[in-house]
Motif scaffolding. Structure first.
Motif, PDB file in Angstrom:
ATOM      1  N   LEU A 148       1.116  -1.476  -0.040  1.00  0.00           N
ATOM      2  CA  LEU A 148      -0.234  -0.144   0.052  1.00  0.00           C
ATOM      3  C   LEU A 148       0.830   0.924   0.324  1.00  0.00           C
ATOM      4  O   LEU A 148       0.745   1.785  -0.192  1.00  0.00           O
ATOM      5  CB  LEU A 148      -1.021  -0.126   0.915  1.00  0.00           C
ATOM      6  N   GLN A 149       1.853   1.316  -0.101  1.00  0.00           N
ATOM      7  CA  GLN A 149       2.877   2.672   0.450  1.00  0.00           C
ATOM      8  C   GLN A 149       4.240   2.581  -0.629  1.00  0.00           C
ATOM      9  O   GLN A 149       5.271   2.388  -0.280  1.00  0.00           O
ATOM     10  CB  GLN A 149       3.602   2.424   1.913  1.00  0.00           C
ATOM     11  N   PRO A 150       4.093   2.718  -1.628  1.00  0.00           N
ATOM     12  CA  PRO A 150       5.579   2.087  -2.669  1.00  0.00           C
ATOM     13  C   PRO A 150       5.945   2.416  -1.973  1.00  0.00           C
ATOM     14  O   PRO A 150       6.007   4.537  -2.099  1.00  0.00           O
ATOM     15  CB  PRO A 150       4.189   2.606  -3.893  1.00  0.00           C
ATOM     16  N   GLY A 153       7.701   2.271   0.631  1.00  0.00           N
ATOM     17  CA  GLY A 153       7.860   2.896   2.201  1.00  0.00           C
ATOM     18  C   GLY A 153       7.799   4.153   3.117  1.00  0.00           C
ATOM     19  O   GLY A 153       7.514   4.936   2.278  1.00  0.00           O
ATOM     20  N   GLN A 154       9.004   3.993   3.489  1.00  0.00           N
ATOM     21  CA  GLN A 154       8.523   5.253   4.953  1.00  0.00           C
ATOM     22  C   GLN A 154       9.067   6.533   4.058  1.00  0.00           C
ATOM     23  O   GLN A 154       8.546   7.390   4.570  1.00  0.00           O
ATOM     24  CB  GLN A 154       9.258   4.747   6.414  1.00  0.00           C
ATOM     25  N   LEU A 155      10.359   6.114   3.094  1.00  0.00           N
ATOM     26  CA  LEU A 155      10.370   7.321   3.321  1.00  0.00           C
ATOM     27  C   LEU A 155      10.039   7.853   1.625  1.00  0.00           C
ATOM     28  O   LEU A 155       9.955   8.897   1.339  1.00  0.00           O
ATOM     29  CB  LEU A 155      11.277   7.091   2.133  1.00  0.00           C
ATOM     30  N   GLU A 201      19.696  13.473   4.432  1.00  0.00           N
ATOM     31  CA  GLU A 201      20.553  14.413   4.016  1.00  0.00           C
ATOM     32  C   GLU A 201      21.731  13.166   4.993  1.00  0.00           C
ATOM     33  O   GLU A 201      23.231  12.835   4.506  1.00  0.00           O
ATOM     34  CB  GLU A 201      20.915  14.670   5.452  1.00  0.00           C
ATOM     35  N   ASN A 202      21.583  11.988   4.775  1.00  0.00           N
ATOM     36  CA  ASN A 202      22.383  10.763   5.027  1.00  0.00           C
ATOM     37  C   ASN A 202      22.416   9.232   5.057  1.00  0.00           C
ATOM     38  O   ASN A 202      22.595   8.751   4.646  1.00  0.00           O
ATOM     39  CB  ASN A 202      21.803  10.407   6.780  1.00  0.00           C
ATOM     40  N   TYR A 203      21.517   9.157   3.406  1.00  0.00           N
ATOM     41  CA  TYR A 203      21.500   8.278   2.578  1.00  0.00           C
ATOM     42  C   TYR A 203      23.501   8.662   1.404  1.00  0.00           C
ATOM     43  O   TYR A 203      23.174   9.545   0.819  1.00  0.00           O
ATOM     44  CB  TYR A 203      20.758   8.462   1.669  1.00  0.00           C
TER      45      TYR A 203
HETATM   46  C1  LIG Z   1       9.496  10.519   8.808  1.00  0.00           C
HETATM   47  C2  LIG Z   1      10.862   9.669   7.787  1.00  0.00           C
HETATM   48  C3  LIG Z   1      11.410  10.191   7.914  1.00  0.00           C
HETATM   49  C4  LIG Z   1      12.860   8.908   7.893  1.00  0.00           C
HETATM   50  N1  LIG Z   1      13.398   9.700   7.438  1.00  0.00           N
HETATM   51  C5  LIG Z   1      14.960   9.021   7.275  1.00  0.00           C
HETATM   52  C6  LIG Z   1      16.562   9.377   6.340  1.00  0.00           C
HETATM   53  O1  LIG Z   1      16.439  10.586   6.593  1.00  0.00           O
HETATM   54  N2  LIG Z   1      17.568   8.975   6.654  1.00  0.00           N
HETATM   55  C7  LIG Z   1      16.960   7.419   6.532  1.00  0.00           C
HETATM   56  O2  LIG Z   1      17.955   6.560   7.024  1.00  0.00           O
HETATM   57  N3  LIG Z   1      16.425   6.752   7.275  1.00  0.00           N
HETATM   58  C8  LIG Z   1      14.581   7.889   7.336  1.00  0.00           C
HETATM   59  N4  LIG Z   1      13.914   6.823   7.763  1.00  0.00           N
HETATM   60  C9  LIG Z   1      13.092   5.771   8.574  1.00  0.00           C
HETATM   61  C10 LIG Z   1      13.592   4.694   6.885  1.00  0.00           C
HETATM   62  O3  LIG Z   1      12.931   5.680   6.113  1.00  0.00           O
HETATM   63  C11 LIG Z   1      13.557   3.385   7.524  1.00  0.00           C
HETATM   64  O4  LIG Z   1      14.267   2.407   8.026  1.00  0.00           O
HETATM   65  C12 LIG Z   1      13.504   2.403   6.425  1.00  0.00           C
HETATM   66  O5  LIG Z   1      12.401   3.157   5.057  1.00  0.00           O
HETATM   67  C13 LIG Z   1      13.095   0.864   5.820  1.00  0.00           C
HETATM   68  O6  LIG Z   1      12.951   0.111   4.781  1.00  0.00           O
HETATM   69  P1  LIG Z   1      12.177  -1.395   4.524  1.00  0.00           P
HETATM   70  O7  LIG Z   1      12.462  -1.395   3.515  1.00  0.00           O
HETATM   71  O8  LIG Z   1      12.778  -2.310   6.046  1.00  0.00           O
HETATM   72  O9  LIG Z   1      10.881  -1.029   4.671  1.00  0.00           O
HETATM   73  P2  LIG Z   1       9.399   0.383   4.240  1.00  0.00           P
HETATM   74  O10 LIG Z   1      10.208   1.516   4.093  1.00  0.00           O
HETATM   75  O11 LIG Z   1       8.862   0.558   6.038  1.00  0.00           O
HETATM   76  O12 LIG Z   1       8.837  -0.060   3.414  1.00  0.00           O
HETATM   77  C14 LIG Z   1       7.738  -1.413   3.708  1.00  0.00           C
HETATM   78  C15 LIG Z   1       7.702  -1.513   2.422  1.00  0.00           C
HETATM   79  O13 LIG Z   1       6.513  -2.675   2.696  1.00  0.00           O
HETATM   80  C16 LIG Z   1       5.381  -2.668   1.665  1.00  0.00           C
HETATM   81  N5  LIG Z   1       4.605  -3.757   2.569  1.00  0.00           N
HETATM   82  C17 LIG Z   1       4.282  -4.143   4.155  1.00  0.00           C
HETATM   83  N6  LIG Z   1       3.159  -4.787   3.806  1.00  0.00           N
HETATM   84  C18 LIG Z   1       3.057  -4.823   3.197  1.00  0.00           C
HETATM   85  C19 LIG Z   1       2.223  -6.440   2.266  1.00  0.00           C
HETATM   86  N7  LIG Z   1       1.696  -7.065   3.634  1.00  0.00           N
HETATM   87  N8  LIG Z   1       2.375  -7.012   1.331  1.00  0.00           N
HETATM   88  C20 LIG Z   1       3.229  -6.355   0.338  1.00  0.00           C
HETATM   89  N9  LIG Z   1       3.598  -5.111   0.678  1.00  0.00           N
HETATM   90  C21 LIG Z   1       3.558  -4.844   1.810  1.00  0.00           C
HETATM   91  C22 LIG Z   1       5.457  -1.236   1.775  1.00  0.00           C
HETATM   92  O14 LIG Z   1       3.971  -1.092   0.842  1.00  0.00           O
HETATM   93  C23 LIG Z   1       6.363  -0.677   1.935  1.00  0.00           C
HETATM   94  O15 LIG Z   1       6.170  -0.181   0.660  1.00  0.00           O
HETATM   95  C24 LIG Z   1      12.695   7.929   7.791  1.00  0.00           C
HETATM   96  C25 LIG Z   1      12.066   7.760   8.340  1.00  0.00           C
HETATM   97  C26 LIG Z   1      10.519   7.697   8.572  1.00  0.00           C
HETATM   98  C27 LIG Z   1       8.891   7.231   8.846  1.00  0.00           C
END
Ligand SMILES: Cc1cc2nc3c(=O)[nH]c(=O)nc-3n(C[C@H](O)[C@H](O)[C@H](O)COP(=O)(O)OP(=O)(O)OC[C@H]3O[C@@H](n4cnc5c(N)ncnc54)[C@H](O)[C@@H]3O)c2cc1C
Length: 315
Positions: A34-36, A38-40, A47-49
């Motif tokens: 649901l969140q293409p 992800g969190q970013l 600034e830290n990637y």
């Molecule tokens: C507001 C904010 C700012 C941030 N800023 C920074 C920053 O400046 N620098 C930094 O290094 N980190 C930052 N972070 C942290 C960083 O975003 C996360 O550590 C990182 O995105 C984690 O990546 P991930 O791939 O593990 O998961 P996520 O980014 O959480 O992605 C999860 C993915 O899984 C998918 N998903 C979930 N459930 C299902 C399902 N049932 N079926 C199919 N798909 C599913 C979602 O759609 C999403 O695409 C920030 C976080 C937030 C919330």
């Protein structure tokens, strides 16, 4: 749909796993959820990637990761997985929202986590514009300013201590009159002259300007019936860090994979392997400690390499 490497999630972990799997010629499939991105995809400045001297935007970074994974040969599906069948072994079956079935010889779980928010309208309004859930990510923007941290557990204590490296003062707002954080962290917080606790208070509203959008203060409400002596107050701050925990997106895997007490998937040491051979977990879904884009991407790389080795050994 059948594939050799099926990846759930399109955050940094999912796209990096896809990139490595595609470059190993395994034609991976990513289910974006649901969140293409992800969190970013819901933040602004990053600034830290590593690799970018200029400030970049979170959504832009995620578009680049997706484009790179697609160019390398990743197939991308828009679906939300609502059921998984792992017990029968490989191929693992994931069922989408509309009933579509995806079969993966291996499965990489990169479904991430979500920060918990207070649920205030004003908090949502200023998210990414002074309201944050990550001091490591955003603390740097508040050099020399006053900020607030909301929460009383280990995360809040760590965020408050980290922020003292930048902020002129850190207001710690907690609903109770004692923290839940480990004793050693509590001591460090309470000894730090830059940290000012505001016990028995909760955030009633985030206040700020509209142009440009930015936080200027928070309005605090006393908790309890007033017997604890706490009063409502307004704190002038430029940033508010909500530190009340994270929820890993692991509901699908309850009872199917080992998890810790907070619901994070457990993997073998120095590995992304779960206890089911061929199933890997990467990124925030298995990481309660670092929670950064670069660490998630690193684990995505590990998961793809481990999946590739598993497939190669079988062949
Ligand atoms: C507001 C904010 C700012 C941030 N800023 C920074 C920053 O400046 N620098 C930094 O290094 N980190 C930052 N972070 C942290 C960083 O975003 C996360 O550590 C990182 O995105 C984690 O990546 P991930 O791939 O593990 O998961 P996520 O980014 O959480 O992605 C999860 C993915 O899984 C998918 N998903 C979930 N459930 C299902 C399902 N049932 N079926 C199919 N798909 C599913 C979602 O759609 C999403 O695409 C920030 C976080 C937030 C919330």
């Amino acid at each position: 749909m059948k594939c050799e490497i099926l990846i759930l999630g399109s955050g940094p972990a999912g796209w990096t796993a896809a990139l490595y799997a595609a470059r190993a010629n395994r034609r991976p499939v990513v289910v974006r959820g649901l969140q293409p991105g992800g969190q970013l995809s819901i933040t602004t400045d990053v600034e830290n990637y590593p690799g970018f001297a200029e400030v970049i935007q979170g959504p832009w970074l995620m578009e680049q990761m997706e484009a790179q994974a697609r160019t390398a040969g990743t197939e991308v599906i828009d679906d939300l997985i609502t059921e998984v069948r792992l017990e029968q072994g490989t191929p693992f079956v994931c069922v989408g929202d509309g009933g579509a079935e995806y079969y993966g010889e291996t499965l990489i779980i990169a479904t991430g986590a979500q920060a918990r928010w207070l649920g205030l309208e004003s908090e949502t309004k200023f998210r990414g514009h002074g309201v944050s859930a990550c001091a490591t990510c955003d603390g740097f923007f508040f050099r020399g300013m006053e900020v607030a941290v909301v929460g009383g557990g280990n995360t809040a204590a760590e965020e408050a201590l980290f922020l003292t490296n930048f902020a002129s003062r850190v207001h710690l707002v907690h609903r109770r009159d004692v923290m839940r954080a480990e004793k050693v962290l509590q001591d460090r917080v309470l000894r730090n002259e830059k940290i000012v606790p505001h016990w028995n208070r909760e955030v009633a509203e985030v206040l700020g300007d509209n142009e440009p959008l930015g936080v200027t203060a928070i309005r605090l409400r006393a908790t309890g019936d007033g017997a604890n002596g706490a009063a409502d107050e307004t704190l002038p701050v430029a940033g508010v860090f909500i530190a009340i925990g994270h929820d890993p997106a692991t509901g699908l895997f309850k009872g199917k994979l080992k998890m810790d007490a907070h619901g994070y998937i457990q993997t073998a040491p120095d590995s992304t392997a779960t206890e089911i051979r061929g199933v890997y977990a990467a990124g925030d879904v298995r990481d309660a400690v670092y929670r950064q884009a670069v660490t998630a991407a690193g684990m995505g790389c590990m998961a793809a390499l481990e999946a590739e080795r598993f497939l190669a050994e079988r062949e």
